[in-house]
Design a protein around this motif. Structure first.
Motif, PDB file in Angstrom:
ATOM      1  N   HIS A  24       0.760  -1.124   0.098  1.00 26.83           N
ATOM      2  CA  HIS A  24       0.061  -0.019   0.082  1.00 26.83           C
ATOM      3  C   HIS A  24       0.923   1.225  -0.105  1.00 26.83           C
ATOM      4  O   HIS A  24       1.637   1.270   0.678  1.00 26.83           O
ATOM      5  CB  HIS A  24      -0.912  -0.090   1.166  1.00 26.83           C
ATOM      6  CG  HIS A  24      -1.852   1.226   1.260  1.00 26.83           C
ATOM      7  ND1 HIS A  24      -3.111   1.356   0.663  1.00 26.83           N
ATOM      8  CD2 HIS A  24      -1.669   2.283   1.906  1.00 26.83           C
ATOM      9  CE1 HIS A  24      -3.524   2.498   0.965  1.00 26.83           C
ATOM     10  NE2 HIS A  24      -2.746   3.243   1.689  1.00 26.83           N
ATOM     11  N   ASP A 131     -13.958  -4.581   0.788  1.00 19.92           N
ATOM     12  CA  ASP A 131     -12.306  -5.009   0.260  1.00 19.92           C
ATOM     13  C   ASP A 131     -11.949  -4.106  -1.070  1.00 19.92           C
ATOM     14  O   ASP A 131     -10.931  -4.184  -1.444  1.00 19.92           O
ATOM     15  CB  ASP A 131     -12.402  -6.382   0.150  1.00 19.92           C
ATOM     16  CG  ASP A 131     -12.485  -7.394   1.339  1.00 19.92           C
ATOM     17  OD1 ASP A 131     -11.982  -6.443   2.428  1.00 19.92           O
ATOM     18  OD2 ASP A 131     -12.803  -8.243   1.448  1.00 19.92           O
ATOM     19  N   GLU A 152      -7.069  -2.046   0.375  1.00 21.16           N
ATOM     20  CA  GLU A 152      -5.908  -1.937   1.038  1.00 21.16           C
ATOM     21  C   GLU A 152      -4.708  -1.914   0.096  1.00 21.16           C
ATOM     22  O   GLU A 152      -3.509  -1.764   0.500  1.00 21.16           O
ATOM     23  CB  GLU A 152      -5.855  -3.015   2.030  1.00 21.16           C
ATOM     24  CG  GLU A 152      -7.087  -3.150   3.011  1.00 21.16           C
ATOM     25  CD  GLU A 152      -7.013  -1.970   3.973  1.00 21.16           C
ATOM     26  OE1 GLU A 152      -5.766  -1.629   4.117  1.00 21.16           O
ATOM     27  OE2 GLU A 152      -7.860  -1.422   4.228  1.00 21.16           O
TER      28      GLU A 152
END
Length: 215
Positions: A24, A131, A152
């Protein structure tokens, strides 16, 4: 000859970009949705969750050229992508595993389905939130286009799904990986709600080199 990475990307279903996410590196920026947009997203969610089986020819467009083949979907959990010669690739996703088989070299690789930007499409319940994050939403006269990233790991790539409307139908998808490589898949004469004669064999991830038959 098509590059391995490009072929893997093409299966990103619907599948879709079968690459391990990068770390990330930036905050995800969600699309600004008005009430009408949100209502349409809910319709798309419902459509995807009600999508059971599909069989279709496809055309794949990328910097390496044009390829074609057939795709078989049995939601949830199962996907099969067969490329037509000269591309020597067979990809099968079943439950948590993706099998990538090079029919020319006789080599088989296994990857986790869950680590793909579009792996959510094979889940029991599809949610266009949590998600994944919708970063773009476009509407035309009778079509929708939504772009998704992993919440993420937004830098790992994007998946754009394109739908026809009235009636709603999945028509195309596009995958762009972290390096900017672009692959687009167009469905040709898709058939929905089909019955597969031998789904256990069709979606088997047993290594074809092992010579094991699936009943």
């Amino acid at each position: 000859m098509f590059k391995l990475k490009t072929l893997v990307l093409s299966g990103a279903l619907l599948s879709v970009a079968f690459l391990t996410p990068l770390a990330h590196a930036a905050d995800v920026v969600p699309a600004k949705l008005n009430p009408a947009d949100q209502a349409d997203l809910t319709r798309i969610e419902t459509y995807l969750n009600e999508l059971g089986t599909m069989e279709s020819r496809f055309l794949q467009f990328s910097e390496q050229g044009v390829a074609e083949g057939r795709i078989f979907l049995d939601r949830p959990d199962h996907l099969r992508i067969e490329y037509s010669p000269p591309v020597p690739v067979l990809m099968i996703a079943s439950d948590l595993v993706l099998m990538f088989h090079d029919t020319e070299l006789g080599q088989t690789t296994y990857l986790p389905v869950g680590q793909t930007p579009a792996g959510f499409l094979l889940e029991d319940k599809i949610e266009l939130s949590g998600d994944v994050t919708v970063t773009e939403f476009e509407r035309s006269a009778q079509a929708f286009r939504i772009t998704l990233v992993q919440t993420e790991a937004p830098d790992s790539g994007t998946v754009t799904l394109m739908f026809e409307d009235n009636p709603m139908r999945l028509a195309k998808w596009r995958v762009i990986d972290a390096q900017g490589a672009r692959v687009e898949i167009a469905l040709l004469e898709p058939r929905f709600g089909v019955s597969f004669k031998n789904p256990r064999e069709l979606f088997s991830t047993v290594d074809p080199n092992a010579g094991i038959s699936v009943d």
